[in-house]
Design a protein around this motif. Structure first.
Motif, PDB file in Angstrom:
ATOM      1  N   ILE A  30       0.894  -1.640   0.451  1.00  0.00           N
ATOM      2  CA  ILE A  30      -0.003  -0.142  -0.255  1.00  0.00           C
ATOM      3  C   ILE A  30       0.792   1.219  -0.138  1.00  0.00           C
ATOM      4  O   ILE A  30       0.389   2.342  -0.853  1.00  0.00           O
ATOM      5  N   LYS A  31       1.777   1.014   0.940  1.00  0.00           N
ATOM      6  CA  LYS A  31       2.932   2.068   1.125  1.00  0.00           C
ATOM      7  C   LYS A  31       3.389   2.667  -0.446  1.00  0.00           C
ATOM      8  O   LYS A  31       3.651   3.903  -1.142  1.00  0.00           O
ATOM      9  N   ASN A  32       3.663   1.345  -0.509  1.00  0.00           N
ATOM     10  CA  ASN A  32       4.939   1.255  -1.935  1.00  0.00           C
ATOM     11  C   ASN A  32       3.892   1.771  -3.386  1.00  0.00           C
ATOM     12  O   ASN A  32       4.733   2.645  -4.623  1.00  0.00           O
ATOM     13  N   SER A  33       2.585   1.240  -3.385  1.00  0.00           N
ATOM     14  CA  SER A  33       1.788   2.109  -4.638  1.00  0.00           C
ATOM     15  C   SER A  33       2.102   3.497  -4.093  1.00  0.00           C
ATOM     16  O   SER A  33       1.787   4.570  -5.356  1.00  0.00           O
ATOM     17  N   LYS A  34       2.647   4.153  -3.501  1.00  0.00           N
ATOM     18  CA  LYS A  34       2.036   5.380  -3.430  1.00  0.00           C
ATOM     19  C   LYS A  34       1.182   7.028  -3.740  1.00  0.00           C
ATOM     20  O   LYS A  34       0.565   7.972  -3.827  1.00  0.00           O
ATOM     21  N   CYS A  35      -0.158   5.920  -3.242  1.00  0.00           N
ATOM     22  CA  CYS A  35      -1.253   6.610  -3.638  1.00  0.00           C
ATOM     23  C   CYS A  35      -1.472   6.977  -2.120  1.00  0.00           C
ATOM     24  O   CYS A  35      -1.201   6.741  -1.354  1.00  0.00           O
ATOM     25  N   LYS A  36      -2.221   8.153  -2.250  1.00  0.00           N
ATOM     26  CA  LYS A  36      -2.550   9.218  -1.027  1.00  0.00           C
ATOM     27  C   LYS A  36      -4.647   8.899  -0.568  1.00  0.00           C
ATOM     28  O   LYS A  36      -4.890   9.321   0.011  1.00  0.00           O
ATOM     29  N   ILE A  37      -5.141   8.084  -1.831  1.00  0.00           N
ATOM     30  CA  ILE A  37      -6.287   7.982  -1.370  1.00  0.00           C
ATOM     31  C   ILE A  37      -6.839   6.702  -1.412  1.00  0.00           C
ATOM     32  O   ILE A  37      -6.288   5.422  -2.091  1.00  0.00           O
ATOM     33  N   ALA A  38      -6.900   6.481  -0.862  1.00  0.00           N
ATOM     34  CA  ALA A  38      -7.780   4.739  -0.169  1.00  0.00           C
ATOM     35  C   ALA A  38      -9.362   4.361  -0.344  1.00  0.00           C
ATOM     36  O   ALA A  38      -9.859   5.245  -0.234  1.00  0.00           O
ATOM     37  N   TYR A  39      -9.370   4.426  -1.307  1.00  0.00           N
ATOM     38  CA  TYR A  39     -11.383   4.504  -1.750  1.00  0.00           C
ATOM     39  C   TYR A  39     -11.791   2.404  -2.218  1.00  0.00           C
ATOM     40  O   TYR A  39     -11.338   1.518  -2.418  1.00  0.00           O
ATOM     41  N   ASP A  40     -12.713   2.916  -1.464  1.00  0.00           N
ATOM     42  CA  ASP A  40     -13.418   1.279  -1.026  1.00  0.00           C
ATOM     43  C   ASP A  40     -15.023   0.801  -2.382  1.00  0.00           C
ATOM     44  O   ASP A  40     -15.650   1.975  -1.468  1.00  0.00           O
ATOM     45  N   PRO A  41     -14.501   0.196  -3.277  1.00  0.00           N
ATOM     46  CA  PRO A  41     -16.402   0.413  -3.971  1.00  0.00           C
ATOM     47  C   PRO A  41     -17.328  -0.221  -2.965  1.00  0.00           C
ATOM     48  O   PRO A  41     -18.520  -0.629  -3.682  1.00  0.00           O
ATOM     49  N   PHE A  42     -17.300  -0.941  -2.231  1.00  0.00           N
ATOM     50  CA  PHE A  42     -17.846  -2.018  -1.373  1.00  0.00           C
ATOM     51  C   PHE A  42     -17.971  -1.608   0.059  1.00  0.00           C
ATOM     52  O   PHE A  42     -16.848  -2.767   0.058  1.00  0.00           O
ATOM     53  N   ALA A  43     -17.569  -0.657   0.372  1.00  0.00           N
ATOM     54  CA  ALA A  43     -17.424  -0.009   1.653  1.00  0.00           C
ATOM     55  C   ALA A  43     -18.018  -0.600   2.809  1.00  0.00           C
ATOM     56  O   ALA A  43     -16.958  -0.595   3.697  1.00  0.00           O
ATOM     57  N   GLY A  44     -19.538  -1.086   3.270  1.00  0.00           N
ATOM     58  CA  GLY A  44     -19.921  -1.934   3.972  1.00  0.00           C
ATOM     59  C   GLY A  44     -19.505  -0.922   5.231  1.00  0.00           C
ATOM     60  O   GLY A  44     -19.803  -0.175   5.008  1.00  0.00           O
ATOM     61  N   ALA A  45     -18.698  -1.667   6.151  1.00  0.00           N
ATOM     62  CA  ALA A  45     -18.986  -0.239   7.393  1.00  0.00           C
ATOM     63  C   ALA A  45     -17.938   0.512   7.726  1.00  0.00           C
ATOM     64  O   ALA A  45     -17.479   1.103   8.086  1.00  0.00           O
TER      65      ALA A  45
END
Length: 328
Positions: A30-45
């Motif tokens: 996750i860190k190495n992706s260097k993405c700053k946004i965590a995006y859950d299209p099936f977010a649930g709780a």
């Protein structure tokens, strides 16, 4: 049937609540992706999004089809909007086509798909939306024919269940969107690196159908216990039917899958040797693949080890190979 149970069946909902899935190599991915946004299209709780907030994530975005949840409404099995600089982090719905049909649930998602489970449809939609995907999915994915496995970075088997409401065996699939040989895809059990995916898949035996073998045959002499029990003492094995404590006459049916009576033509003086060789081949497969090639079975043993089931296709391949070796 309660409304909650009906919703779980129709939407394939199981909410991840424990954070044991966030292993060091998953966090590094996750860190190495260097993405700053965590995006859950099936977010649930929202538990997955909450878990990664302390690790360089500056924004979280969730979507869900359930209007009773706090997220923006979206049917992510049909389409997932692209968001730049985001890593998709999700637990998509699991629902096999056969189960949906048996329960008379919505089958529309399967109409234009060759896949037999909703989570595989979800994976395609996720990889259209982002190159970086972390998905908690059924462990059976490893032995599936999913067409985009070459985009994987790693697969991690979770023997410690991250759910409170199901014992469904799961793994974590990390995709980096870069096409690669399967020899470059790492396979872990929890924190332990096992092997690359290509090496594991090459251990698999396929039947040649060159030996007359019948399963669930009341005239058979060879017994097969096809699942591990939870007691850490009783495991998958071939043996004379008399040595397996089971009421063969009253319980063996055409549909039996966990235990079987097998008929295979071999001289009586070679039967002991066939059993010995078959169990040796089985143990070799289990050892070399760290059990990954056997189907995960619901729940763990008392010592926390994943229970396994052997399907008849593999059983046939083992018996064919064993017979060939002892009659050479």
């Amino acid at each position: 049937m309660s409304n909650n149970l009906l919703k779980k069946q129709e939407l394939g909902q199981f909410f991840t609540v424990k954070e044991n899935w966030l292993l060091p190599h998953i966090l590094d991915f996750i860190k190495n992706s260097k993405c700053k946004i965590a995006y859950d299209p099936f977010a649930g709780a929202g538990n997955l999004l909450n878990a990664v907030k302390p690790f360089g994530i500056t924004k979280t975005i969730g979507l869900d089809i359930d209007k009773n949840l706090k997220w923006k409404l979206n049917d992510s099995l049909l389409n997932i909007p692209r968001i730049e600089n985001s890593i998709l982090l999700t637990n998509p719905p699991y629902l096999a086509k056969q189960s949906a049909s048996r329960k008379h649930l919505n089958l529309n998602y399967f109409k234009n798909s060759s896949y037999d489970d909703l989570y595989l449809i979800a994976l395609d939609k996720m990889l259209e939306a982002s190159k970086f995907v972390v998905a908690i999915i059924p462990e059976s994915f490893i032995n599936s024919n999913y067409k985009q496995k070459n985009l994987l970075s790693s697969i991690t088997i979770l023997e410690q269940n991250p759910f409170l409401d199901t014992e469904n065996p799961v793994c974590i699939a990390c995709f980096d969107g870069e096409y690669k040989e399967l020899s470059k895809v790492k396979v872990y059990k929890e924190n332990k690196f096992i092997n690359d995916l290509d090496s594991i898949l090459k251990i698999r035996l396929e039947p040649k159908f060159n030996v007359d073998i019948s399963f669930n045959d009341l005239n058979g002499w060879l017994g097969l216990r096809a699942i591990d029990k939870s007691d850490d003492k009783t495991f998958i094995k071939f043996d004379f039917k008399e040595n397996i404590n089971y009421d063969w006459d009253n319980n063996i049916k055409v549909s039996s899958r966990h235990i079987s009576l097998i008929n295979i033509d071999i001289p009586k003086n070679k039967r002991n040797l066939l059993i010995k060789k078959s169990n040796e081949i089985l143990q070799e497969i289990r050892g070399l693949s760290a059990d990954v090639l056997l189907t995960p079975f619901k729940g763990n043993t008392k010592k926390g080890k994943r229970r396994r089931r052997m399907d008849f296709r593999l059983a046939r391949a083992i018996l064919e190979k064993a017979k060939e070796k002892i009659l050479d």
